[in-house]
Design a protein around this motif. Structure first.
Motif, PDB file in Angstrom:
ATOM      1  N   GLY A  49      53.641  50.921   8.571  1.00 57.92           N
ATOM      2  CA  GLY A  49      52.318  50.606   9.084  1.00 57.92           C
ATOM      3  C   GLY A  49      52.416  49.929  10.430  1.00 57.92           C
ATOM      4  O   GLY A  49      53.494  49.840  11.007  1.00 57.92           O
ATOM      5  N   PHE A  50      51.269  49.465  10.921  1.00 58.49           N
ATOM      6  CA  PHE A  50      51.251  48.808  12.232  1.00 58.49           C
ATOM      7  C   PHE A  50      50.736  47.384  12.105  1.00 58.49           C
ATOM      8  O   PHE A  50      49.748  47.136  11.425  1.00 58.49           O
ATOM      9  CB  PHE A  50      50.376  49.596  13.205  1.00 58.49           C
ATOM     10  N   LEU A  51      51.444  46.479  12.766  1.00 62.64           N
ATOM     11  CA  LEU A  51      51.046  45.077  12.766  1.00 62.64           C
ATOM     12  C   LEU A  51      50.428  44.743  14.113  1.00 62.64           C
ATOM     13  O   LEU A  51      51.029  44.979  15.152  1.00 62.64           O
ATOM     14  CB  LEU A  51      52.265  44.188  12.544  1.00 62.64           C
ATOM     15  N   ARG A  52      49.228  44.176  14.056  1.00 59.05           N
ATOM     16  CA  ARG A  52      48.567  43.758  15.293  1.00 59.05           C
ATOM     17  C   ARG A  52      48.373  42.262  15.271  1.00 59.05           C
ATOM     18  O   ARG A  52      47.993  41.694  14.247  1.00 59.05           O
ATOM     19  CB  ARG A  52      47.204  44.449  15.412  1.00 59.05           C
ATOM     20  N   LEU A  73      48.167  43.859   9.082  1.00 52.16           N
ATOM     21  CA  LEU A  73      48.982  45.044   8.806  1.00 52.16           C
ATOM     22  C   LEU A  73      48.088  46.143   8.256  1.00 52.16           C
ATOM     23  O   LEU A  73      47.322  45.923   7.323  1.00 52.16           O
ATOM     24  CB  LEU A  73      50.075  44.721   7.775  1.00 52.16           C
ATOM     25  N   GLN A  74      48.156  47.314   8.865  1.00 44.02           N
ATOM     26  CA  GLN A  74      47.438  48.475   8.352  1.00 44.02           C
ATOM     27  C   GLN A  74      48.473  49.557   8.088  1.00 44.02           C
ATOM     28  O   GLN A  74      49.179  49.967   9.013  1.00 44.02           O
ATOM     29  CB  GLN A  74      46.413  48.942   9.382  1.00 44.02           C
ATOM     30  N   LEU A  75      48.556  50.005   6.833  1.00 41.36           N
ATOM     31  CA  LEU A  75      49.579  50.991   6.489  1.00 41.36           C
ATOM     32  C   LEU A  75      49.125  52.380   6.900  1.00 41.36           C
ATOM     33  O   LEU A  75      47.941  52.690   6.907  1.00 41.36           O
ATOM     34  CB  LEU A  75      49.862  50.952   4.985  1.00 41.36           C
ATOM     35  N   VAL A  76      50.107  53.219   7.248  1.00 39.28           N
ATOM     36  CA  VAL A  76      49.797  54.602   7.625  1.00 39.28           C
ATOM     37  C   VAL A  76      49.258  55.354   6.412  1.00 39.28           C
ATOM     38  O   VAL A  76      48.270  56.083   6.489  1.00 39.28           O
ATOM     39  CB  VAL A  76      51.057  55.283   8.191  1.00 39.28           C
ATOM     40  N   ASP A  77      49.913  55.143   5.272  1.00 39.39           N
ATOM     41  CA  ASP A  77      49.442  55.721   4.013  1.00 39.39           C
ATOM     42  C   ASP A  77      48.295  54.853   3.516  1.00 39.39           C
ATOM     43  O   ASP A  77      48.497  53.767   2.992  1.00 39.39           O
ATOM     44  CB  ASP A  77      50.600  55.728   3.002  1.00 39.39           C
ATOM     45  N   VAL A 120      53.416  38.872   3.296  1.00 37.95           N
ATOM     46  CA  VAL A 120      52.009  39.204   3.044  1.00 37.95           C
ATOM     47  C   VAL A 120      51.357  38.020   2.340  1.00 37.95           C
ATOM     48  O   VAL A 120      51.841  37.569   1.303  1.00 37.95           O
ATOM     49  CB  VAL A 120      51.893  40.467   2.168  1.00 37.95           C
ATOM     50  N   THR A 121      50.274  37.488   2.933  1.00 33.37           N
ATOM     51  CA  THR A 121      49.611  36.352   2.299  1.00 33.37           C
ATOM     52  C   THR A 121      48.282  36.743   1.680  1.00 33.37           C
ATOM     53  O   THR A 121      47.785  36.055   0.802  1.00 33.37           O
ATOM     54  CB  THR A 121      49.347  35.215   3.313  1.00 33.37           C
ATOM     55  N   ALA A 122      47.693  37.838   2.111  1.00 36.15           N
ATOM     56  CA  ALA A 122      46.413  38.266   1.529  1.00 36.15           C
ATOM     57  C   ALA A 122      46.246  39.756   1.779  1.00 36.15           C
ATOM     58  O   ALA A 122      46.727  40.275   2.787  1.00 36.15           O
ATOM     59  CB  ALA A 122      45.252  37.501   2.153  1.00 36.15           C
ATOM     60  N   ALA A 139      46.244  44.079   5.313  1.00 37.55           N
ATOM     61  CA  ALA A 139      46.962  42.917   4.800  1.00 37.55           C
ATOM     62  C   ALA A 139      47.136  41.906   5.913  1.00 37.55           C
ATOM     63  O   ALA A 139      47.270  42.263   7.083  1.00 37.55           O
ATOM     64  CB  ALA A 139      48.319  43.343   4.256  1.00 37.55           C
ATOM     65  N   VAL A 140      47.111  40.625   5.549  1.00 34.95           N
ATOM     66  CA  VAL A 140      47.344  39.552   6.518  1.00 34.95           C
ATOM     67  C   VAL A 140      48.779  39.074   6.354  1.00 34.95           C
ATOM     68  O   VAL A 140      49.229  38.788   5.241  1.00 34.95           O
ATOM     69  CB  VAL A 140      46.354  38.389   6.289  1.00 34.95           C
ATOM     70  N   ILE A 141      49.502  39.026   7.458  1.00 38.08           N
ATOM     71  CA  ILE A 141      50.913  38.669   7.438  1.00 38.08           C
ATOM     72  C   ILE A 141      51.108  37.317   8.089  1.00 38.08           C
ATOM     73  O   ILE A 141      50.646  37.097   9.221  1.00 38.08           O
ATOM     74  CB  ILE A 141      51.768  39.705   8.213  1.00 38.08           C
TER      75      ILE A 141
END
Lengths: 320, 169
Positions: free
Chosen positions: A219-222, A235-239, A270-272, A284-286
């Protein structure tokens, strides 16, 4: 009816005060001068913004940035070297030397164990998928250039960047990975001979390819550009059907050729996890492992055998 | 004499910039540091008036925009500090400026400067922060600037007054 003002001959209008008060020709001329100067300055600012709309390699202002960097970089490095012992005084007062030594030893041990634990699952998976071999070979070909963080971008600028005291003389090039003993710090944006500017992963402009250690999903982390300790990543996963679990470790996915990010560097936990029903995806929040409020010693990942003006830490731990 | 004035102003801005990026981050609150460049521009405005201060603000802002580790669109801090120089310059008084006026000017200038910078970011889509963070940054930066005013402004203003051309007032 309005009371009529005493008429001023049209020719004299520019030279006589139209309203009562201490207004003279001198002040009027000064006001006009000030106005034209303000217009010139504001236009100059707008021109700069238009020219530099996309800061980066293509910007016409990049040579100016480089010149400023090579002048200011050494000043920042020098100041930071002078200040570092002073900022260390705080810790020196509160604890005895031996205690401090113990804490440092324990911290490094803790960091080592943490990163081991963090990447264990990931490495296990990698081996299982026969990716470990290529990746390990890849990792063997890399070395670290150690550097100190010497300047921080103010939070008022709303961008999270720092200056490090290693530049092209030390073998640092743009688009190289920067990490410390906790995990991923960011990537090199631009270099001068003695310094480099690093974009932290918590900046809003930063996008990092990430992999969930437990499920190998990518996924991609912004960055969210948060302040101080509140620097978290999205975090947004590609799948889109997959959801990371709370507590999962995220490591870097790795880019082609290791630029800008090498693979397998721990990023955070991953916290949430939030489910977006409308888009049927998960966000997801990292929480990053790195404390971005207290960055000091970092390493820049360079190809093994890079010529450098300082000791380079090779992959097997030896110093060259 | 004019060359000396220019050199002094440039030196003040350089020292301010180094303090801001290399020294004060160690005592910063959540990364927010006092804006020394803005304090220098306000001091210049109170001593020399809006035209000089706006010009100084342009060059100080340009340095903030280009010197590492800056990575935002150049011209944003320049615009913010040009406006700060102008607004603060309007507060200049013929006699010695009272302390309360200096503090009020710094507070207003800090608010205007950080806000203009943030708004230019919104307009350009460059490094935008959430509304909560934005309000916090503006407020804390204002407190920092006001806190540092008694330490910085009198010295800088005295220095600039001494270098002022005779008969400028």
């Amino acid at each position: 009816m309005r009371p009529s003002r005493p008429r001023t001959p049209r020719l004299l209008r520019g030279y006589r005060p139209l309203r009562p008060g201490p207004d003279s020709f001198d002040q009027r001329a000064e006001r006009i001068r000030l106005r034209s100067r303000m217009i010139a300055l504001v236009l100059a600012c707008l021109t700069l913004m238009a020219l530099d709309h996309h800061p980066g390699a293509g910007s016409p202002l990049e040579p100016a940035r480089e010149a400023m960097g090579s002048v200011f970089g050494p000043v920042e490095s020098g100041t930071s070297t002078v200040v570092r012992p002073v900022t260390a005084i705080g810790g020196w007062f509160t604890s005895k030397r031996s205690l401090q030594h113990d804490i440092a030893a324990l911290q490094s041990e803790n960091a080592r164990l943490k990163s081991q634990q963090a990447t264990e699952q990931y490495q296990h998976n990698q081996l299982a998928e026969f990716q470990g071999l290529t990746s390990a070979a890849d990792a063997l070909g890399r070395a670290l250039v150690p550097a100190h963080v010497v300047a921080y971008g103010p939070a008022q600028s709303f961008s999270r960047t720092v200056t490090i005291d290693a530049g092209s003389d030390a073998g640092v090039q743009p688009d190289q990975t920067v990490l410390n003993d906790d995990g991923l710090v960011g990537r090199v944006l631009r270099v001068t001979p003695t310094t480099a500017t690093v974009l932290l992963i918590v900046d809003t402009e930063s996008v990092v390819g990430g992999r969930v250690g437990a499920s190998m999903k990518v996924g991609f982390l912004r960055g969210r550009g948060g302040l101080g300790d509140h620097g978290v990543l999205d975090l947004q996963l590609v799948d889109q059907a997959a959801a990371p679990a709370k507590g999962d470790t995220i490591v870097t996915w790795g880019s082609q050729g290791g630029a800008p990010y090498v693979s397998g560097v721990p990023i955070g936990r991953v916290t949430a996890v939030y489910a977006s029903l409308r888009e049927s995806s998960h966000r997801a929040v990292i929480q990053p492992y790195v404390d971005f409020g207290a960055l000091d010693l970092v390493g820049v990942v360079v190809p093994s055998g890079t010529h450098s003006d300082r000791g380079v830490i090779e992959a097997d731990g030896s110093l060259q | 004499m004019k060359a000396l004035r220019v050199v002094t102003a440039a030196a003040l801005v350089v020292v301010a910039l180094v303090l801001q990026v290399a020294v004060f981050p160690h005592v910063a609150w959540e990364g927010i540091v006092p804006n020394f460049c803005l304090l220098v521009v306000v001091a210049a405005a109170l001593v020399r008036g809006p035209a000089f201060a706006a010009t100084l603000g342009f060059f100080a802002g340009l340095m903030l925009d280009l010197a590492p580790p800056a990575d935002h669109v150049a011209g944003r801090w320049a615009l913010a500090l040009v406006l700060v120089g102008y607004v603060a310059g309007l507060m200049r008084q013929e006699t010695r400026t009272p302390a309360t006026t200096v503090v009020a000017t710094v507070a207003a200038a800090s608010f205007v400067g950080t806000s203009v910078y943030a708004l230019s970011g919104l307009a350009l889509g460059d490094g935008v922060a959430g509304a909560g963070d934005l309000a916090r940054v503006i407020l804390v930066a204002l407190l920092w600037d006001v806190l540092l005013t008694p330490l910085v402004l009198p010295a800088v203003m005295r220095l600039l007054t001494r270098l002022e051309p005779a008969g400028a007032r």
